[in-house]
Design a protein around this motif. Structure first.
Motif, PDB file in Angstrom:
ATOM      1  N   THR A  65      15.838  -1.111   9.042  1.00 35.72           N
ATOM      2  CA  THR A  65      16.085  -2.225   8.261  1.00 35.72           C
ATOM      3  C   THR A  65      17.487  -2.202   8.162  1.00 35.72           C
ATOM      4  O   THR A  65      18.330  -1.823   8.744  1.00 35.72           O
ATOM      5  CB  THR A  65      15.465  -1.740   6.813  1.00 35.72           C
ATOM      6  OG1 THR A  65      15.783  -0.436   6.449  1.00 35.72           O
ATOM      7  CG2 THR A  65      14.025  -1.463   7.040  1.00 35.72           C
ATOM      8  N   ALA A  66      17.926  -2.863   6.873  1.00 38.99           N
ATOM      9  CA  ALA A  66      19.275  -3.361   6.645  1.00 38.99           C
ATOM     10  C   ALA A  66      20.207  -2.272   6.714  1.00 38.99           C
ATOM     11  O   ALA A  66      19.774  -1.290   6.051  1.00 38.99           O
ATOM     12  CB  ALA A  66      19.551  -4.166   5.457  1.00 38.99           C
ATOM     13  N   LEU A  67      21.399  -2.183   7.528  1.00 34.92           N
ATOM     14  CA  LEU A  67      22.394  -1.159   7.559  1.00 34.92           C
ATOM     15  C   LEU A  67      23.568  -1.944   7.080  1.00 34.92           C
ATOM     16  O   LEU A  67      23.667  -2.954   6.752  1.00 34.92           O
ATOM     17  CB  LEU A  67      22.765  -0.962   9.214  1.00 34.92           C
ATOM     18  CG  LEU A  67      21.322  -0.086   9.821  1.00 34.92           C
ATOM     19  CD1 LEU A  67      21.687   0.074  11.094  1.00 34.92           C
ATOM     20  CD2 LEU A  67      21.091   1.139   9.172  1.00 34.92           C
ATOM     21  N   PRO A  68      24.803  -0.958   6.466  1.00 34.86           N
ATOM     22  CA  PRO A  68      25.863  -1.682   5.896  1.00 34.86           C
ATOM     23  C   PRO A  68      26.500  -2.799   6.692  1.00 34.86           C
ATOM     24  O   PRO A  68      26.978  -3.452   6.253  1.00 34.86           O
ATOM     25  CB  PRO A  68      26.732  -0.317   5.859  1.00 34.86           C
ATOM     26  CG  PRO A  68      25.772   0.819   5.812  1.00 34.86           C
ATOM     27  CD  PRO A  68      24.564   0.410   6.596  1.00 34.86           C
ATOM     28  N   THR A 104      11.823 -14.829   2.600  1.00 40.05           N
ATOM     29  CA  THR A 104      11.112 -14.973   1.407  1.00 40.05           C
ATOM     30  C   THR A 104      11.425 -16.379   1.041  1.00 40.05           C
ATOM     31  O   THR A 104      12.479 -17.021   1.458  1.00 40.05           O
ATOM     32  CB  THR A 104      11.693 -14.089   0.052  1.00 40.05           C
ATOM     33  OG1 THR A 104      13.001 -14.251  -0.022  1.00 40.05           O
ATOM     34  CG2 THR A 104      11.432 -12.863   0.397  1.00 40.05           C
ATOM     35  N   THR A 105      10.403 -17.203   0.668  1.00 37.02           N
ATOM     36  CA  THR A 105      10.266 -18.729   0.294  1.00 37.02           C
ATOM     37  C   THR A 105      10.398 -18.896  -1.124  1.00 37.02           C
ATOM     38  O   THR A 105      10.173 -20.245  -1.486  1.00 37.02           O
ATOM     39  CB  THR A 105       9.191 -19.310   1.090  1.00 37.02           C
ATOM     40  OG1 THR A 105       7.905 -18.888   0.527  1.00 37.02           O
ATOM     41  CG2 THR A 105       9.193 -19.012   2.468  1.00 37.02           C
ATOM     42  N   GLY A 106      10.456 -18.049  -2.148  1.00 40.18           N
ATOM     43  CA  GLY A 106      10.445 -18.519  -3.379  1.00 40.18           C
ATOM     44  C   GLY A 106       9.147 -18.776  -3.974  1.00 40.18           C
ATOM     45  O   GLY A 106       9.098 -19.313  -5.034  1.00 40.18           O
ATOM     46  N   ASP A 107       8.038 -18.903  -3.476  1.00 41.43           N
ATOM     47  CA  ASP A 107       6.933 -19.498  -3.956  1.00 41.43           C
ATOM     48  C   ASP A 107       6.046 -18.437  -3.654  1.00 41.43           C
ATOM     49  O   ASP A 107       4.656 -18.600  -3.342  1.00 41.43           O
ATOM     50  CB  ASP A 107       6.464 -20.862  -3.231  1.00 41.43           C
ATOM     51  CG  ASP A 107       6.209 -20.716  -1.737  1.00 41.43           C
ATOM     52  OD1 ASP A 107       6.608 -19.597  -1.142  1.00 41.43           O
ATOM     53  OD2 ASP A 107       6.014 -21.823  -1.115  1.00 41.43           O
ATOM     54  N   THR A 148      16.704 -11.586   4.506  1.00 41.16           N
ATOM     55  CA  THR A 148      17.319 -10.470   4.371  1.00 41.16           C
ATOM     56  C   THR A 148      17.048  -9.431   5.375  1.00 41.16           C
ATOM     57  O   THR A 148      15.781  -9.124   5.598  1.00 41.16           O
ATOM     58  CB  THR A 148      16.597  -9.826   2.994  1.00 41.16           C
ATOM     59  OG1 THR A 148      16.690 -10.708   1.778  1.00 41.16           O
ATOM     60  CG2 THR A 148      17.210  -8.550   2.346  1.00 41.16           C
ATOM     61  N   PRO A 149      18.041  -8.853   5.996  1.00 36.03           N
ATOM     62  CA  PRO A 149      19.514  -9.041   5.723  1.00 36.03           C
ATOM     63  C   PRO A 149      19.608 -10.423   6.521  1.00 36.03           C
ATOM     64  O   PRO A 149      19.124 -11.040   7.579  1.00 36.03           O
ATOM     65  CB  PRO A 149      20.258  -7.937   6.500  1.00 36.03           C
ATOM     66  CG  PRO A 149      19.315  -7.468   7.451  1.00 36.03           C
ATOM     67  CD  PRO A 149      17.811  -7.664   6.989  1.00 36.03           C
ATOM     68  N   GLU A 209      19.498 -18.682   6.984  1.00 36.96           N
ATOM     69  CA  GLU A 209      20.219 -18.470   8.395  1.00 36.96           C
ATOM     70  C   GLU A 209      20.249 -17.030   8.689  1.00 36.96           C
ATOM     71  O   GLU A 209      20.689 -16.304   7.550  1.00 36.96           O
ATOM     72  CB  GLU A 209      21.493 -19.210   8.545  1.00 36.96           C
ATOM     73  CG  GLU A 209      21.253 -20.685   8.534  1.00 36.96           C
ATOM     74  CD  GLU A 209      22.528 -21.519   8.645  1.00 36.96           C
ATOM     75  OE1 GLU A 209      23.738 -20.707   8.599  1.00 36.96           O
ATOM     76  OE2 GLU A 209      22.432 -22.607   8.508  1.00 36.96           O
ATOM     77  N   LEU A 210      20.211 -16.506   9.687  1.00 34.42           N
ATOM     78  CA  LEU A 210      20.542 -15.344  10.016  1.00 34.42           C
ATOM     79  C   LEU A 210      21.578 -15.036  11.459  1.00 34.42           C
ATOM     80  O   LEU A 210      21.234 -16.043  12.247  1.00 34.42           O
ATOM     81  CB  LEU A 210      19.173 -14.606  10.651  1.00 34.42           C
ATOM     82  CG  LEU A 210      19.443 -13.119  11.478  1.00 34.42           C
ATOM     83  CD1 LEU A 210      19.854 -12.360  10.396  1.00 34.42           C
ATOM     84  CD2 LEU A 210      17.957 -12.718  12.213  1.00 34.42           C
TER      85      LEU A 210
END
Length: 140
Positions: free
Chosen positions: A31-34, A68-71, A49-50, A133-134
């Protein structure tokens, strides 16, 4: 009176000092690393995320990206990128809101964009034209 004992060679694996068992596989999904943190560009309630994934000599395992879409994530998401075409990385959809990013063979950076899916028309929905964006960096 304090009594302390050390058990060695008991046939089981030792727990690291942090109390968590060691990883089961070198290819385990990361998953997300520093180094994955970055300046995020999220619009229209779509969050990635990330928002930055960096592959380097010490971090070559696939990464999980969550959208995530906030809904309550009821809205489907569409993704588009130029990462695979440039062989920097490959994004693979696992579920509507989870993608894996796998290292490619070319160095450089690319961008993936995630937007709400309005009947197959990216960027043309009731809520606007924004998205998340990623940024993917392959420093190998």
């Amino acid at each position: 009176m304090l009594i302390s004992a050390s058990l060695t060679g008991c046939g089981g694996s030792q727990m690291p000092s942090g109390g968590m068992p060691p990883a089961t596989s070198a290819t385990q999904l990361q998953t997300a690393l520093p180094q994955d943190r970055g300046d995020c560009h999220d619009e229209d309630g779509v969050k990635v995320t990330p928002c930055r994934v960096k592959f380097d000599a010490n971090h070559t395992d696939p990464r999980m990206v969550i959208i995530t879409t906030g809904d309550n994530n009821h809205q489907s998401v569409k993704e588009r990128d130029d990462c695979a075409a440039r062989d920097i990385a490959t994004l693979t959809k696992v579920t509507d809101h989870r993608y894996t990013v796998t290292l490619g063979t070319a160095t450089g950076s690319c961008e993936a964009r995630f937007e709400r899916d309005d009947h197959g028309r990216m960027g043309h929905n009731d809520r606007g034209h924004g998205g998340g964006e990623l940024e993917v960096v392959n420093a190998m």
